[in-house]
Design a protein around this motif. Structure first.
Motif, PDB file in Angstrom:
ATOM      1  N   PRO A  50      26.759 -58.340 -24.898  1.00 30.09           N
ATOM      2  CA  PRO A  50      25.517 -59.007 -24.476  1.00 30.09           C
ATOM      3  C   PRO A  50      24.870 -58.242 -23.317  1.00 30.09           C
ATOM      4  CG  PRO A  50      27.280 -60.604 -24.729  1.00 30.09           C
ATOM      5  CD  PRO A  50      27.910 -59.240 -24.828  1.00 30.09           C
ATOM      6  N   MET A  51      23.554 -58.351 -23.209  1.00 26.49           N
ATOM      7  CA  MET A  51      22.809 -57.610 -22.191  1.00 26.49           C
ATOM      8  C   MET A  51      22.023 -58.559 -21.297  1.00 26.49           C
ATOM      9  SD  MET A  51      21.273 -54.530 -24.580  1.00 26.49           S
ATOM     10  CE  MET A  51      20.745 -53.465 -23.236  1.00 26.49           C
ATOM     11  N   THR A  52      21.846 -58.157 -20.040  1.00 25.48           N
ATOM     12  CA  THR A  52      20.971 -58.877 -19.117  1.00 25.48           C
ATOM     13  C   THR A  52      19.560 -58.308 -19.271  1.00 25.48           C
ATOM     14  OG1 THR A  52      21.270 -57.313 -17.300  1.00 25.48           O
ATOM     15  CG2 THR A  52      22.863 -59.143 -17.440  1.00 25.48           C
ATOM     16  N   LEU A  53      18.595 -58.988 -18.671  1.00 23.86           N
ATOM     17  CA  LEU A  53      17.219 -58.452 -18.683  1.00 23.86           C
ATOM     18  C   LEU A  53      17.170 -57.088 -18.012  1.00 23.86           C
ATOM     19  CD1 LEU A  53      15.127 -61.654 -17.879  1.00 23.86           C
ATOM     20  CD2 LEU A  53      15.343 -60.483 -20.072  1.00 23.86           C
ATOM     21  N   ASP A  54      17.967 -56.913 -16.944  1.00 20.74           N
ATOM     22  CA  ASP A  54      18.014 -55.614 -16.258  1.00 20.74           C
ATOM     23  C   ASP A  54      18.551 -54.526 -17.186  1.00 20.74           C
ATOM     24  OD1 ASP A  54      16.988 -56.566 -13.826  1.00 20.74           O
ATOM     25  OD2 ASP A  54      18.978 -57.161 -13.117  1.00 20.74           O
ATOM     26  N   ASP A  55      19.604 -54.861 -17.951  1.00 24.23           N
ATOM     27  CA  ASP A  55      20.164 -53.891 -18.909  1.00 24.23           C
ATOM     28  C   ASP A  55      19.098 -53.473 -19.925  1.00 24.23           C
ATOM     29  OD1 ASP A  55      22.708 -54.180 -17.741  1.00 24.23           O
ATOM     30  OD2 ASP A  55      23.315 -55.717 -19.195  1.00 24.23           O
ATOM     31  N   MET A  56      18.368 -54.478 -20.424  1.00 23.58           N
ATOM     32  CA  MET A  56      17.327 -54.211 -21.419  1.00 23.58           C
ATOM     33  C   MET A  56      16.209 -53.363 -20.827  1.00 23.58           C
ATOM     34  SD  MET A  56      16.956 -57.874 -23.301  1.00 23.58           S
ATOM     35  CE  MET A  56      18.112 -59.037 -22.614  1.00 23.58           C
ATOM     36  N   ARG A  57      15.816 -53.711 -19.591  1.00 26.82           N
ATOM     37  CA  ARG A  57      14.746 -52.954 -18.930  1.00 26.82           C
ATOM     38  C   ARG A  57      15.148 -51.500 -18.786  1.00 26.82           C
ATOM     39  NH1 ARG A  57      14.547 -54.596 -13.282  1.00 26.82           N
ATOM     40  NH2 ARG A  57      16.133 -53.013 -13.187  1.00 26.82           N
ATOM     41  N   ASP A  58      16.388 -51.258 -18.373  1.00 29.01           N
ATOM     42  CA  ASP A  58      16.870 -49.886 -18.212  1.00 29.01           C
ATOM     43  C   ASP A  58      16.922 -49.147 -19.557  1.00 29.01           C
ATOM     44  OD1 ASP A  58      17.139 -50.443 -15.518  1.00 29.01           O
ATOM     45  OD2 ASP A  58      19.318 -50.737 -15.605  1.00 29.01           O
ATOM     46  N   ALA A  59      17.341 -49.838 -20.598  1.00 32.51           N
ATOM     47  CA  ALA A  59      17.465 -49.204 -21.918  1.00 32.51           C
ATOM     48  C   ALA A  59      16.101 -48.872 -22.511  1.00 32.51           C
ATOM     49  CB  ALA A  59      18.235 -50.116 -22.866  1.00 32.51           C
ATOM     50  N   LEU A  60      15.107 -49.709 -22.235  1.00 35.13           N
ATOM     51  CA  LEU A  60      13.794 -49.532 -22.867  1.00 35.13           C
ATOM     52  C   LEU A  60      12.716 -49.033 -21.916  1.00 35.13           C
ATOM     53  CD1 LEU A  60      13.876 -52.736 -25.055  1.00 35.13           C
ATOM     54  CD2 LEU A  60      13.943 -50.386 -25.866  1.00 35.13           C
ATOM     55  N   GLU A  61      13.050 -48.958 -20.641  1.00 33.61           N
ATOM     56  CA  GLU A  61      12.093 -48.529 -19.618  1.00 33.61           C
ATOM     57  C   GLU A  61      10.814 -49.361 -19.681  1.00 33.61           C
ATOM     58  OE1 GLU A  61      11.655 -44.306 -20.093  1.00 33.61           O
ATOM     59  OE2 GLU A  61      13.760 -43.935 -19.632  1.00 33.61           O
ATOM     60  N   SER A  82      21.079 -66.781 -26.139  1.00 27.84           N
ATOM     61  CA  SER A  82      21.690 -66.549 -24.836  1.00 27.84           C
ATOM     62  C   SER A  82      23.175 -66.855 -24.961  1.00 27.84           C
ATOM     63  CB  SER A  82      21.036 -67.422 -23.761  1.00 27.84           C
ATOM     64  OG  SER A  82      21.215 -68.780 -24.055  1.00 27.84           O
ATOM     65  N   THR A  83      23.932 -66.199 -24.134  1.00 23.21           N
ATOM     66  CA  THR A  83      25.380 -66.365 -24.182  1.00 23.21           C
ATOM     67  C   THR A  83      25.922 -66.394 -22.756  1.00 23.21           C
ATOM     68  OG1 THR A  83      27.422 -65.510 -25.171  1.00 23.21           O
ATOM     69  CG2 THR A  83      25.842 -63.882 -24.380  1.00 23.21           C
ATOM     70  N   PHE A  84      27.165 -66.705 -22.608  1.00 21.20           N
ATOM     71  CA  PHE A  84      27.776 -66.841 -21.289  1.00 21.20           C
ATOM     72  C   PHE A  84      29.007 -65.955 -21.216  1.00 21.20           C
ATOM     73  CE2 PHE A  84      31.098 -68.832 -18.715  1.00 21.20           C
ATOM     74  CZ  PHE A  84      30.466 -68.888 -17.480  1.00 21.20           C
ATOM     75  N   LYS A  85      29.183 -65.345 -20.049  1.00 17.55           N
ATOM     76  CA  LYS A  85      30.398 -64.567 -19.813  1.00 17.55           C
ATOM     77  C   LYS A  85      30.869 -64.897 -18.397  1.00 17.55           C
ATOM     78  CE  LYS A  85      32.283 -59.952 -20.397  1.00 17.55           C
ATOM     79  NZ  LYS A  85      31.974 -58.549 -20.662  1.00 17.55           N
ATOM     80  N   ARG A  86      32.089 -65.325 -18.287  1.00 18.33           N
ATOM     81  CA  ARG A  86      32.644 -65.715 -16.996  1.00 18.33           C
ATOM     82  C   ARG A  86      32.477 -64.595 -15.966  1.00 18.33           C
ATOM     83  NH1 ARG A  86      36.763 -69.654 -16.563  1.00 18.33           N
ATOM     84  NH2 ARG A  86      37.156 -69.279 -18.762  1.00 18.33           N
ATOM     85  N   GLY A  87      32.006 -64.986 -14.794  1.00 19.42           N
ATOM     86  CA  GLY A  87      31.855 -64.040 -13.701  1.00 19.42           C
ATOM     87  C   GLY A  87      30.487 -63.370 -13.629  1.00 19.42           C
ATOM     88  N   ILE A  88      29.663 -63.564 -14.629  1.00 21.32           N
ATOM     89  CA  ILE A  88      28.325 -62.969 -14.615  1.00 21.32           C
ATOM     90  C   ILE A  88      27.311 -64.085 -14.450  1.00 21.32           C
ATOM     91  CG2 ILE A  88      26.606 -61.672 -15.934  1.00 21.32           C
ATOM     92  CD1 ILE A  88      28.840 -60.102 -17.194  1.00 21.32           C
ATOM     93  N   ARG A  89      26.539 -64.009 -13.365  1.00 21.70           N
ATOM     94  CA  ARG A  89      25.591 -65.074 -13.051  1.00 21.70           C
ATOM     95  C   ARG A  89      24.252 -64.913 -13.765  1.00 21.70           C
ATOM     96  NH1 ARG A  89      25.794 -66.220  -6.736  1.00 21.70           N
ATOM     97  NH2 ARG A  89      26.413 -68.335  -7.211  1.00 21.70           N
ATOM     98  N   LYS A  90      23.928 -63.711 -14.139  1.00 21.27           N
ATOM     99  CA  LYS A  90      22.644 -63.474 -14.815  1.00 21.27           C
ATOM    100  C   LYS A  90      22.729 -63.928 -16.263  1.00 21.27           C
ATOM    101  CE  LYS A  90      21.259 -59.587 -11.974  1.00 21.27           C
ATOM    102  NZ  LYS A  90      20.730 -58.229 -11.976  1.00 21.27           N
TER     103      LYS A  90
END
Length: 181
Positions: A50-61, A82-90
């Motif tokens: 799964p990706m955060t919005l920041d991950d997507m922004r970096d991948a797609l500029e 949307s999905t959840f992963k323990r320890g990730i707040r975004k």
């Protein structure tokens, strides 16, 4: 030497995946989506996690706002969740990997709205024409209205048939006739 070859292999891999993501992006206009939303879906689809919005922004500029709008659009169409992963707040997002499910949802939503509108418009046009026919004394106009009401009735019947077809798609019954691979 093997490191250089491995780098070239990864480069070739990236080019191949990017090429297919471009195909996805190009075809998104069939569903009323922009190519940038298609690229976003493609990146999520080929992501191993799964990706955060920041991950997507970096991948797609692209801007975070564009990513957010794209994710919302894809979520509404049930192509991203949307999905959840323990320890990730975004917020994390992943693509819906069942393209059959995405298609039936997307097709149903798009076509149902337009078809319902077309039925309403046909009914309104018939009512207005019937009113004109009742009020006019022009026999030629009455004949034209009668013929046009028959055309509108035909159109309405088609749209009602189309609503049944949409139901077959949305319910998944279509897969009884055309099985998934």
């Amino acid at each position: 030497m093997p490191e250089k070859n491995e780098y070239k292999d990864w480069e070739k891999y990236d080019e191949t995946i990017e090429k297919f993501i471009q195909v996805i992006a190009k075809n998104m206009n069939l569903y009323g989506l922009t190519s940038s939303v298609g690229r976003l879906y493609g990146v999520l689809y080929f992501s191993n996690k799964p990706m955060t919005l920041d991950d997507m922004r970096d991948a797609l500029e692209m801007s975070k706002t564009s990513m957010s709008t794209g994710v919302r659009t894809l979520s509404e169409m049930k192509m991203v969740e949307s999905t959840f992963k323990r320890g990730i707040r975004k917020d994390l997002y992943q693509s819906e990997e069942d393209w059959y499910k995405s298609f039936t949802s997307l097709f149903g939503n798009r076509w149902r709205h337009h078809t319902e509108t077309n039925i309403e418009e046909a009914e309104e046009a018939m009512a207005e024409l019937q009113q004109i026919a009742r009020e006019t004394e022009d026999e030629q106009l009455k004949a034209k209205i009668h013929a046009d009401i028959e055309r509108l009735e035909y159109a309405k019947n088609y749209y009602e048939w189309l609503m049944k077809f949409i139901q077959v798609i949305e319910s998944g019954e279509i897969f009884n006739y055309i099985p998934k691979h």
